[in-house]
Design an enzyme around this catalytic site. Structure first.
Site, short mmCIF file in Angstrom:
data_model
loop_
_atom_site.label_atom_id
_atom_site.label_comp_id
_atom_site.label_asym_id
_atom_site.label_seq_id
_atom_site.Cartn_x
_atom_site.Cartn_y
_atom_site.Cartn_z
N THR A 13 -21.76 -29.70 9.29
CA THR A 13 -23.06 -29.18 8.63
C THR A 13 -23.05 -29.53 7.21
O THR A 13 -24.02 -29.89 6.64
CB THR A 13 -23.26 -27.70 8.52
OG1 THR A 13 -21.89 -26.94 8.41
CG2 THR A 13 -23.75 -27.35 10.04
N LYS A 105 -11.42 -24.25 0.25
CA LYS A 105 -10.53 -23.49 -0.53
C LYS A 105 -9.22 -23.01 0.04
O LYS A 105 -8.38 -22.78 -0.92
CB LYS A 105 -11.49 -22.14 -0.68
CG LYS A 105 -11.54 -21.43 0.68
CD LYS A 105 -11.85 -20.07 0.69
CE LYS A 105 -12.25 -19.51 2.06
NZ LYS A 105 -13.02 -20.36 3.25
N VAL A 132 -15.50 -21.99 -3.88
CA VAL A 132 -15.45 -20.92 -4.24
C VAL A 132 -17.15 -20.39 -4.60
O VAL A 132 -17.82 -21.15 -5.35
CB VAL A 132 -14.69 -20.52 -5.54
CG1 VAL A 132 -15.25 -18.94 -6.00
CG2 VAL A 132 -13.40 -20.58 -5.30
N GLY A 187 -23.52 -13.07 13.36
CA GLY A 187 -23.08 -14.26 12.62
C GLY A 187 -22.48 -14.17 11.37
O GLY A 187 -21.94 -15.33 10.70
N ASP A 201 -9.50 -14.05 2.34
CA ASP A 201 -10.36 -14.97 1.98
C ASP A 201 -10.67 -14.82 0.39
O ASP A 201 -10.74 -15.81 -0.35
CB ASP A 201 -11.75 -14.90 2.62
CG ASP A 201 -12.78 -15.96 2.23
OD1 ASP A 201 -12.59 -17.28 2.61
OD2 ASP A 201 -13.58 -15.56 1.24
N LYS A 205 -9.74 -17.31 -3.14
CA LYS A 205 -10.85 -17.60 -4.01
C LYS A 205 -10.35 -17.07 -5.43
O LYS A 205 -10.65 -17.91 -6.43
CB LYS A 205 -12.23 -17.18 -3.84
CG LYS A 205 -12.75 -17.69 -2.55
CD LYS A 205 -13.92 -17.33 -1.91
CE LYS A 205 -14.56 -17.88 -0.64
NZ LYS A 205 -15.45 -17.12 0.24
#
Lengths: 428, 428
Positions: A13, A105, A132, A187, A201, A205
């Protein structure tokens, strides 16, 4: 005019978005870099797959090395993800004098220093704005906007999933489990949400942001991480009543030459701009010595915001190359890393205790705080008829992390304390 | 390496900050542009005046033309202020092929198009980040970050004085007059506060932002302006009770090819990020088609934030010059200006009426709204014992400005309405 040739690794995408933007905004882009930009070769998993994009089939390849080793290609855009293979491609591309733009990342958090060093040695750039807070130009701002300033503190809401969950718990008084389930259905959270809800996660970052902000090689293991899975709706209710919102905050601080980086659920004063950042949005608050307090707010992810960031980096990489100033970003990490000890990390804390409902309890508890020299900003005791115990809510003044830990340890041997219900860092 | 030579017009607080940053961060700056940056000549009002800054006396001059006409000077930094003289200097500098960095919002709001056109014709840049929201890199973000996006809406809190006044009225329930007086004592408001409190300063900044965002030459007279002097503490109290904060907002909107730009006190929903922007801070909210909602927050003014912005622009101007891509920014204003009529400007409104406290009043009032096809989101009637009348608070759905004006006109001939107490645009 000779075009700049770009090799694109990945056509998912974000990759598709990059192709669309480069094709659709050619004139604008050309006016920024002084020559046409041409996506020359694209790495895909399956050449035969049909695609929505109008693209010359000859440009597709299933062999990354065909792109990396092509002497005509000037810049690599990496939006394929992955760690070890991807790292090998990027290191070799840099060795061949190609600048690299990446949205990865995980790669940058784990191998950023090595990759940036390789870039520096070869006078190339590695730019990674999209890694980020996708839609927020925070890396460019830290590197360029603050180049003549000294950053003292960075606080970030850098994970959309957890911010969605906490915002919804706050707005609707819902439980963590219910909101997580709903987020998975929509989602907004993955089937295995560990990386998001346990703060990993966000920690990756913060590794990237603190490295840039403090010019020090911060590693993932330097970040003290706590996730949101233990945040209860009652905690959020208490926070609101006291004028706070609970947010998963990444906090990076510098004092003199010492730094600390952490990720934890934090009570943020309602009047602080970060408290108003809700839903899947991200925000990064930066306190610079000269510029004072600033905050950058926007979409944390999404195809178009991310692709837009990638293309802005591509423009910058091409400009730097033509100016002969590539590879300077890596060189900016030049300071020795000195991490603060727990004795040096200071902040306010919120502590909620369930205690026996009898005389003298509060005196014994406040005595423990006094013993470890933690002074208190506010104390509230109230009966809780549901549990036939009293609740004590304490907000401390600035206290160091080690002292707070000692206080909590001492509580373990105090029989009037039934349980330490919750504890949060407090900001703002 | 041949240094880049800079001519500085003005050595007040911002000019002094610029000299300090260029001297103190020479190495960082050189790594960004590829050669040393040297401030070669400085325009001052009085060469004999003693200064805190260590600077070579030979660099000072009282004659601007000596700087403008010096063929060795590559870039001009203008931080002297003023309009007509300053414009003449800048136009001539551009004619000679010198790029210009300026912090002068009045000049850019009034003569921006002419100056940018001159820049374009001479392949030079005019950069003016510091002219709007000193410490926020908003112009760079609009030009670069959104270069591959389409901006739909810009909302800004771009005047620190009025935001300080409104924030304080909100927090303390104080009156406009009292807070203004205090702001003047603290130096947050000028002795003659007209330009700030009547919204003119904000309108100038919105002229600049909307021109950049929409690529259209917006003129100051295109901006519908209303200041804050009629905002009462009661209005703010009502707003809070309904979940809003009152802010002086600049609002620039685009629909298809038509735009509207205005400045007015606006009720902003408490959950909107702009509602949490308090004190002398500035913030600019931008809604882009691809990137979605973003907001940039920071100091609106101040010596160091402003000087930091000026130096960032200086770096960019030098980079562009070396790349041979100077003068592109002016060319970006390429669309024909089409302003929306009042019939096309749509938003929600808050209206507070004092009415006779008798039967049938509400019916007559709601009938007027129906007549002009303004539908209502909420209506609240309550007695007001202080004035022996009833109060009616109405929030409309989206309605066009012309229809709202007709409704208010009709109210004038309705004897049950004692007075239209207040009316605000509603956002968020």
């Amino acid at each position: 005019m000779k075009p700049v040739k770009v090799g694109l690794l990945g056509l998912g995408t974000v990759g598709t978005g990059v192709v669309r933007i480069v094709q659709g905004h050619q004139e604008d882009l050309q006016s920024q870099v002084g020559s046409p930009i041409q996506i020359d070769k694209i790495l895909v998993q399956n050449k035969a797959k049909s695609r929505s994009l109008a693209i010359d089939h000859d440009k597709l390849t299933e062999d990354a090395w065909e792109i990396i080793n092509d002497p005509d290609i000037d810049v690599i855009v990496e939006v394929m993800g992955g760690i070890e293979h991807t790292k090998a491609y990027i290191l070799e591309a840099l060795a061949q004098g190609k600048s690299v733009v990446t949205a990865n990342k995980d790669l940058m958090a784990l191998h950023g220093p090595e990759i940036l060093e390789q870039a520096r040695e070869n006078n190339c750039d590695v730019l990674y704005e999209a890694s980020v807070a996708g839609g927020i130009p925070i890396i460019r701002t830290l590197v360029e906007g603050f180049s003549s300033d000294r950053i003292l503190k960075i606080m970030g809401i850098v994970n959309g999933t957890t911010n969605y969950i906490l915002s919804k718990m706050s707005r609707e008084g819902a439980s963590y489990e219910d909101v997580l389930k709903e987020a998975q259905q929509l989602g907004y959270a993955e089937a295995d949400p560990t990386s998001d809800v346990e703060g990993l996660d966000a920690a990756r970052k913060m590794t990237i942001l603190s490295t840039l902000g403090f010019r020090v090689n911060v590693a993932l293991e330097d970040v003290a991480v706590q996730g949101i899975s233990s945040v209860s709706k009652e905690d959020i209710l208490y926070a609101k009543r006291l004028g706070y919102e609970v947010k998963l905050l990444g906090i990076a601080e510098r004092q003199d030459d010492q730094i600390s980086v952490s990720v934890q659920p934090t009570m943020v004063k309602a009047s602080h701009p970060l408290a108003a950042v809700n839903g899947v949005f991200n925000a990064v608050y930066v306190h610079g010595e000269a510029v004072g307090e600033t905050m950058f707010y926007g979409a944390g992810a999404g195809e178009l915001p991310t692709a837009t960031s990638v293309v802005s980096d591509l423009v910058a990489a091409i400009k730097n190359k033509k100016l002969g100033v590539g590879g300077r970003q890596g060189a900016m990490v030049y300071k020795e890393k000195k991490l603060k000890s727990d004795e040096q990390i200071s902040s306010k804390y919120f502590i909620l205790l369930h205690v026996a409902d009898r005389a003298g309890v509060l005196a014994r508890i406040t005595q423990v705080f006094a013993e470890y020299e933690v002074s208190l900003e506010s104390v509230l005791q109230q009966p809780n008829p549901h549990i036939q115990e009293a609740e004590i809510i304490i907000i401390t003044h600035d206290a160091n992390k080690a002292a707070i830990r000692k206080v909590l340890d001492s509580f373990g041997s105090l029989d009037v304390i039934r349980r330490i219900k919750s504890m949060y860092r407090v900001e703002g």
